[in-house]
Write a protein that holds these residues in place. Structure first.
Motif, PDB file in Angstrom:
ATOM      1  N   ALA A  76       0.828  -1.204   0.000  1.00 40.10           N
ATOM      2  CA  ALA A  76       0.000   0.000   0.000  1.00 40.10           C
ATOM      3  C   ALA A  76       0.865   1.257   0.000  1.00 40.10           C
ATOM      4  O   ALA A  76       0.458   2.287  -0.524  1.00 40.10           O
ATOM      5  CB  ALA A  76      -0.933   0.002   1.208  1.00 40.10           C
ATOM      6  N   ALA A  77       2.055   1.165   0.548  1.00 40.25           N
ATOM      7  CA  ALA A  77       2.963   2.307   0.573  1.00 40.25           C
ATOM      8  C   ALA A  77       3.786   2.403  -0.715  1.00 40.25           C
ATOM      9  O   ALA A  77       4.087   3.501  -1.188  1.00 40.25           O
ATOM     10  CB  ALA A  77       3.903   2.210   1.772  1.00 40.25           C
ATOM     11  N   ILE A  78       4.124   1.269  -1.292  1.00 38.08           N
ATOM     12  CA  ILE A  78       4.968   1.244  -2.486  1.00 38.08           C
ATOM     13  C   ILE A  78       4.186   1.562  -3.749  1.00 38.08           C
ATOM     14  O   ILE A  78       4.680   2.254  -4.635  1.00 38.08           O
ATOM     15  CB  ILE A  78       5.658  -0.128  -2.633  1.00 38.08           C
ATOM     16  N   ALA A  79       2.950   1.072  -3.857  1.00 44.84           N
ATOM     17  CA  ALA A  79       2.171   1.208  -5.089  1.00 44.84           C
ATOM     18  C   ALA A  79       2.038   2.649  -5.574  1.00 44.84           C
ATOM     19  O   ALA A  79       2.289   2.919  -6.753  1.00 44.84           O
ATOM     20  CB  ALA A  79       0.804   0.553  -4.930  1.00 44.84           C
ATOM     21  N   PRO A  80       1.647   3.601  -4.718  1.00 48.46           N
ATOM     22  CA  PRO A  80       1.516   4.977  -5.222  1.00 48.46           C
ATOM     23  C   PRO A  80       2.834   5.546  -5.757  1.00 48.46           C
ATOM     24  O   PRO A  80       2.850   6.240  -6.768  1.00 48.46           O
ATOM     25  CB  PRO A  80       1.044   5.773  -4.000  1.00 48.46           C
ATOM     26  N   GLU A  81       3.930   5.225  -5.095  1.00 45.72           N
ATOM     27  CA  GLU A  81       5.237   5.704  -5.562  1.00 45.72           C
ATOM     28  C   GLU A  81       5.615   5.051  -6.879  1.00 45.72           C
ATOM     29  O   GLU A  81       6.167   5.701  -7.767  1.00 45.72           O
ATOM     30  CB  GLU A  81       6.321   5.438  -4.511  1.00 45.72           C
ATOM     31  N   ALA A  82       5.331   3.753  -7.022  1.00 42.55           N
ATOM     32  CA  ALA A  82       5.630   3.046  -8.274  1.00 42.55           C
ATOM     33  C   ALA A  82       4.814   3.632  -9.422  1.00 42.55           C
ATOM     34  O   ALA A  82       5.334   3.841 -10.522  1.00 42.55           O
ATOM     35  CB  ALA A  82       5.350   1.557  -8.117  1.00 42.55           C
ATOM     36  N   LEU A  83       3.533   3.908  -9.176  1.00 45.72           N
ATOM     37  CA  LEU A  83       2.676   4.497 -10.204  1.00 45.72           C
ATOM     38  C   LEU A  83       3.163   5.894 -10.588  1.00 45.72           C
ATOM     39  O   LEU A  83       3.196   6.257 -11.767  1.00 45.72           O
ATOM     40  CB  LEU A  83       1.230   4.569  -9.717  1.00 45.72           C
ATOM     41  N   LYS A  84       3.549   6.665  -9.587  1.00 44.61           N
ATOM     42  CA  LYS A  84       4.039   8.022  -9.839  1.00 44.61           C
ATOM     43  C   LYS A  84       5.304   7.976 -10.693  1.00 44.61           C
ATOM     44  O   LYS A  84       5.433   8.714 -11.672  1.00 44.61           O
ATOM     45  CB  LYS A  84       4.312   8.704  -8.503  1.00 44.61           C
ATOM     46  N   GLU A  85       6.226   7.095 -10.334  1.00 44.92           N
ATOM     47  CA  GLU A  85       7.493   6.993 -11.059  1.00 44.92           C
ATOM     48  C   GLU A  85       7.286   6.472 -12.477  1.00 44.92           C
ATOM     49  O   GLU A  85       7.827   7.015 -13.434  1.00 44.92           O
ATOM     50  CB  GLU A  85       8.451   6.077 -10.281  1.00 44.92           C
ATOM     51  N   ALA A  86       6.493   5.413 -12.613  1.00 42.48           N
ATOM     52  CA  ALA A  86       6.263   4.822 -13.933  1.00 42.48           C
ATOM     53  C   ALA A  86       5.455   5.758 -14.828  1.00 42.48           C
ATOM     54  O   ALA A  86       5.634   5.773 -16.046  1.00 42.48           O
ATOM     55  CB  ALA A  86       5.543   3.481 -13.793  1.00 42.48           C
ATOM     56  N   GLY A  87       4.562   6.549 -14.255  1.00 47.88           N
ATOM     57  CA  GLY A  87       3.724   7.440 -15.036  1.00 47.88           C
ATOM     58  C   GLY A  87       4.311   8.801 -15.295  1.00 47.88           C
ATOM     59  O   GLY A  87       3.703   9.642 -15.960  1.00 47.88           O
ATOM     60  N   ARG A  88       5.509   9.011 -14.820  1.00 45.13           N
ATOM     61  CA  ARG A  88       6.144  10.323 -14.954  1.00 45.13           C
ATOM     62  C   ARG A  88       6.279  10.762 -16.413  1.00 45.13           C
ATOM     63  O   ARG A  88       6.148  11.935 -16.732  1.00 45.13           O
ATOM     64  CB  ARG A  88       7.521  10.301 -14.303  1.00 45.13           C
ATOM     65  N   SER A  89       6.516   9.830 -17.311  1.00 45.35           N
ATOM     66  CA  SER A  89       6.704  10.188 -18.718  1.00 45.35           C
ATOM     67  C   SER A  89       5.397  10.218 -19.509  1.00 45.35           C
ATOM     68  O   SER A  89       5.406  10.502 -20.699  1.00 45.35           O
ATOM     69  CB  SER A  89       7.676   9.208 -19.376  1.00 45.35           C
ATOM     70  N   LEU A  90       4.277   9.926 -18.864  1.00 48.80           N
ATOM     71  CA  LEU A  90       2.987   9.943 -19.543  1.00 48.80           C
ATOM     72  C   LEU A  90       2.285  11.272 -19.302  1.00 48.80           C
ATOM     73  O   LEU A  90       2.365  11.823 -18.202  1.00 48.80           O
ATOM     74  CB  LEU A  90       2.110   8.791 -19.038  1.00 48.80           C
ATOM     75  N   PRO A  91       1.563  11.775 -20.294  1.00 54.00           N
ATOM     76  CA  PRO A  91       0.940  13.096 -20.132  1.00 54.00           C
ATOM     77  C   PRO A  91      -0.063  13.171 -18.986  1.00 54.00           C
ATOM     78  O   PRO A  91      -0.205  14.213 -18.356  1.00 54.00           O
ATOM     79  CB  PRO A  91       0.263  13.361 -21.471  1.00 54.00           C
ATOM     80  N   TYR A  92      -0.781  12.101 -18.707  1.00 53.21           N
ATOM     81  CA  TYR A  92      -1.805  12.135 -17.651  1.00 53.21           C
ATOM     82  C   TYR A  92      -1.467  11.221 -16.475  1.00 53.21           C
ATOM     83  O   TYR A  92      -2.321  10.888 -15.677  1.00 53.21           O
ATOM     84  CB  TYR A  92      -3.170  11.752 -18.231  1.00 53.21           C
TER      85      TYR A  92
END
Length: 80
Positions: A19-35
């Motif tokens: 639960a703590a890692i998932a938001p950070e992983a999504l933020k990092e992986a989605g950094r290069s996506l427009p939305y």
């Protein structure tokens, strides 16, 4: 196609939970996506030992659900 980052946990006692890692992983992986990237956009893959019985895998599925990785326990967005 989105590149994913791998996490290596050295000390399980000090390890953050999913639960703590998932938001950070999504933020990092989605950094290069427009939305950005949301949990519903991802197919999560959790590795478990091949010798685990279905009951043990079910426990991991339930834990992933409680951690918010998936919105339904029987979601196809989680592969064990």
């Amino acid at each position: 196609m989105v590149n994913t980052a791998a996490f290596t946990i050295v000390d399980p006692q000090a390890a953050p939970n999913a639960a703590a890692i998932a938001p950070e992983a999504l933020k990092e992986a989605g950094r290069s996506l427009p939305y950005g990237l949301k949990a519903g956009d991802v197919q999560w893959v959790l590795t478990v030992p091949a010798i685990w019985k279905d009951g043990s895998k079910g426990f991991m599925r339930k834990a992933a659900f409680k951690a918010g990785l998936i919105t339904e326990e029987d979601s196809r967005r989680l592969v064990l």
